[in-house]
Scaffold this motif. Structure first.
Motif, short mmCIF file in Angstrom:
data_model
loop_
_atom_site.label_atom_id
_atom_site.label_comp_id
_atom_site.label_asym_id
_atom_site.label_seq_id
_atom_site.Cartn_x
_atom_site.Cartn_y
_atom_site.Cartn_z
N PRO A 172 -0.32 11.21 -2.42
CA PRO A 172 -1.35 10.99 -1.80
C PRO A 172 -0.92 9.86 -0.39
N SER A 173 -0.10 9.06 -0.74
CA SER A 173 0.45 8.30 0.40
C SER A 173 2.08 7.91 0.05
N ASP A 174 2.69 7.37 1.02
CA ASP A 174 4.25 7.27 0.83
C ASP A 174 4.69 5.85 0.40
N TRP A 175 3.78 5.20 -0.21
CA TRP A 175 4.02 3.83 -0.73
C TRP A 175 4.92 4.00 -2.06
N ASP A 176 5.97 2.71 -1.91
CA ASP A 176 6.80 2.60 -3.02
C ASP A 176 6.22 1.75 -4.21
N SER A 177 6.79 1.75 -5.43
CA SER A 177 6.30 0.89 -6.29
C SER A 177 7.20 -0.16 -6.38
N VAL A 178 6.79 -1.08 -7.15
CA VAL A 178 7.58 -2.58 -7.13
C VAL A 178 9.07 -2.12 -7.65
N PHE A 179 9.07 -1.49 -8.69
CA PHE A 179 10.27 -1.07 -9.34
C PHE A 179 11.26 -0.18 -8.79
N GLY A 180 10.68 0.10 -7.37
CA GLY A 180 11.65 1.18 -6.67
C GLY A 180 11.08 2.55 -6.91
N LEU A 200 1.54 -0.50 6.64
CA LEU A 200 1.47 -1.84 5.81
C LEU A 200 2.34 -2.64 6.14
N GLU A 201 3.58 -2.24 6.13
CA GLU A 201 4.67 -3.21 6.43
C GLU A 201 4.59 -3.70 7.71
N ALA A 202 4.07 -2.96 8.88
CA ALA A 202 3.86 -3.70 10.16
C ALA A 202 2.97 -5.26 10.09
N LYS A 203 1.73 -4.69 9.11
CA LYS A 203 0.77 -5.73 9.06
C LYS A 203 1.18 -6.84 8.17
N ALA A 204 2.19 -6.58 7.15
CA ALA A 204 2.65 -7.46 6.33
C ALA A 204 3.50 -8.40 7.16
N HIS A 205 4.11 -7.90 8.09
CA HIS A 205 5.15 -8.95 8.69
C HIS A 205 4.46 -9.32 9.96
N GLY A 206 3.13 -9.13 10.48
CA GLY A 206 2.56 -9.46 11.42
C GLY A 206 2.00 -10.83 11.29
N THR A 207 1.34 -11.55 12.26
CA THR A 207 1.10 -12.83 12.31
C THR A 207 0.44 -13.49 11.17
N ASP A 208 -0.69 -12.55 10.70
CA ASP A 208 -1.84 -13.09 9.64
C ASP A 208 -1.03 -12.47 8.22
N GLY A 209 -0.45 -11.22 8.35
CA GLY A 209 -0.11 -10.77 6.96
C GLY A 209 -1.30 -10.08 6.54
#
Ligand code: GLC
Length: 583
Positions: free
Chosen positions: A157-165, A242-251
């Motif tokens: 459903p999405s291309d997200w990674d899990s915390v453990f890889g 998500l990555e772009a927002k995570a590293h944006g000014t306000d995260g």
């Protein structure tokens, strides 16, 4: 009688019934599988803990926090729970638990247990039922199932990674044998995430909290407390967004991440708080929430869990300016939230501090570089987990320096207002075990990140109690993770009663701490030296830490504890002293 004298005269019974017992408690984390093995099968167990209650009492802690001891296949060291209201048969029985609880309480020690609400294990009866039930069934609704993308649902459903890889979604086979839906697991694939929008999940956790509270548990450590609430409405954002927002000014400091630190999670905690307050004294809770500091207070509020870990010191170098800023900021934040602050250097997820501080400054050698955590983790400065996983190159480790600084740091930490969370083995000065052969590693983060992470097994190696024996007194047989030869030098028996040993330092410091501790105030004293921190607590208790390389003068007064020998009455490099001045 002065306040501190009054404090010293408090009996165990007073402390046990005090509703504020947790505010400045020294809490000792036990990783049950690696603490003490009473039946000799290589795994630590509940009876092993009971057998060591006298040791815990002598150590002088106020409470123990037990990492999960529930039935589990150990896909993630017990954080994959099959049954929340039972004891793993490999570790004992509920009767053993009751016996342990009684022995701890008898010794004046409170019990905190770990609750893992974000996910169950894939062996939980509800997950098995979900797999056996059709799409759209009530059983599937307890977890997070979705159809895949692509013509035949063959894409997650999405291309997200899990915390453990690796991917966060796993595809199941439907009961009729056809390729089926996908389920979400933020951690390992054996840890399917619960659907917290489902009232049945909420009810069931209330039942679990009541079950353990009724059994005499005094508090809870809430695993991944910033997980649980999710907004998975379509279309799901892509990893890059998500990555772009995570590293944006306000995260993601506005709670808009699809699964980390969403505001709705606090509705759950408000309900839990009502339940906790039905007990006398009220049950306590501490959140494991790797969130931006601006959002931590929500977890720690009196209407919520009441306390939250801050992992700031744990993520800092051994550095005066950094320590001072972190301490100051966290004391202010704690006051604002009404909680007391929490302090921690080591736990079952991070490289032990005796190793971290023995590595070249910059600390990056000890810090994990798990890109997956970064991406799914969220806000700037909040990389999801922030675990310090990566293996440190052994040749760069200065063992002596690491221990010296670890002792200095701990003596500083034990003087701070708030709760001190200690991790089993740090009182022995243990460092990370780096020499575990790949074939014997257990942590999923090692297996899911080949060549990138060595995982967390190095801080989970069973404790050395004696200098000899098949597992250094851990049990009658070999331990489930291999112990290195150097463990002999760190064994409890080697340090017991030995002046200047790390164990005796912890015992003495914890004893003095309970006598000296008063209210939660701290005042910085200007030292005129940027490498030296000096603070005082009411009642004339002064703490001085020398982070620099030259010995410095100590303030007037009685030196009641020091993390290492003084040099001609001066405080040497990488050393902390406690000085008491009479009023
Ligand atoms: C917490 C635990 C960690 C576990 C994870 C998933 O962060 O501390 O050990 O792997 O949650 O449950």
């Amino acid at each position: 009688m002065s306040t501190s004298a009054a404090q010293a005269h408090r009996t165990d019974a007073d402390r046990m019934s005090d509703p504020n017992w947790w505010r400045q408690a020294a809490v000792y984390q036990i990783y049950p599988r690696s603490f003490h093995d009473a039946n000799g099968d290589g795994l630590g167990d509940i009876k092993g803990i009971t057998a060591k209650v006298p040791y815990l009492k002598e150590l002088g802690i106020d409470a123990v926090w037990l990492s999960p001891f529930y039935p589990s296949a150990l896909a993630d060291g017990g954080y994959d729970v099959d049954d929340y209201r039972n004891v793993d048969p490999k570790l004992g029985t509920l009767e053993d638990f009751d016996e342990m609880a009684a022995a701890l309480h008898e010794a004046g020690i409170k019990i905190v247990v770990d609750i893992v609400p974000n996910h169950s294990s894939d062996r939980h009866e509800w997950f098995k039922e979900a797999l056996a039930s059709p799409r759209g069934s009530a059983a599937r609704e307890r977890y997070i199932f979705r159809d895949g993308r692509g013509e035949n649902g063959e894409l997650p459903p999405s291309d997200w990674d899990s915390v453990f890889g690796g991917p966060i979604w796993d595809r199941i086979t439907e009961p009729d044998g056809t390729p089926g839906q996908w389920y979400l697991h933020i951690f390992a694939k054996e840890q399917p995430d619960f659907n917290w929008e489902n009232p049945e999940i909420r009810e069931d956790f209330l039942k679990t909290l009541r079950f353990w509270s009724d059994r005499g548990v005094d508090g809870f450590r809430i695993d991944v407390a910033h997980g649980m609430a999710k907004d998975l409405s379509e279309p799901l954002p892509m990893k890059a967004d998500l990555e772009a927002k995570a590293h944006g000014t306000d995260g993601f400091t506005d709670g808009s991440h699809p699964f980390w630190d969403r505001d709705e999670v606090h509705e759950v905690y408000a309900e839990w708080r009502k339940l906790f307050n039905e007990y006398n004294p009220p049950r306590t809770a501490v959140a494991e929430a790797w969130v931006h500091e601006s959002r931590r207070a929500r977890y720690a509020s009196p209407e919520g869990l009441g306390q939250a870990f801050n992992f700031d010191l744990l993520q800092s170098d051994f550095d005066a300016a950094s320590f001072k800023k972190i301490i100051t900021d966290n004391l202010v934040a704690a006051k604002e939230s009404g909680a007391s602050s929490t302090w921690v250097f080591s736990n079952h997820d991070v490289v032990r501090h005796a190793t971290r501080y023995g590595l070249p400054k910059g600390g990056s050698k000890a810090q994990g570089t798990n890109a997956a955590q970064d991406v799914t983790g969220g806000t700037k400065g909040q990389d999801g987990k922030g675990w310090l996983l990566a293996g440190a190159p052994a040749e760069e480790l200065d063992v002596e320096l690491g221990l010296r600084r670890a002792r200095a740091a701990t003596l500083l930490l034990l003087a701070l207002p708030g709760s001190a969370y200690l991790y089993q083995g740090e009182e022995l000065g243990l460092r990370e075990v780096s020499e575990i052969p790949d074939a014997e590693r257990q942590d999923p983060s090692f297996f899911r990140n080949p060549g990138v992470e060595i995982g967390r097994d190095g801080c989970r190696v069973p404790l050395p109690w004696t200098a000899e024996g098949p597992s250094f007194g851990f049990g009658a047989g070999a331990a489930h993770l291999p112990q290195p030869d150097w463990f002999a030098d760190y064994a409890v028996a080697r340090q017991d009663g030995v002046e200047g040993s790390t164990l005796e330092l912890y015992r003495e410091a914890l004893r003095l701490r309970s006598e000296l501790q008063t209210d939660e105030e701290l005042e910085w004293v200007e030292t005129g030296n940027q490498d030296v921190l000096h603070f005082s607590r009411p009642g004339g208790w002064h703490t001085v830490t020398n982070f620099g390389s030259n010995p410095v003068e100590l303030p007037e007064g009685n030196v009641v504890a020091a993390s290492g020998p003084l040099e001609d009455g001066k405080l040497p490099s990488d050393t902390t002293a406690w000085v008491v001045r009479s009023a």
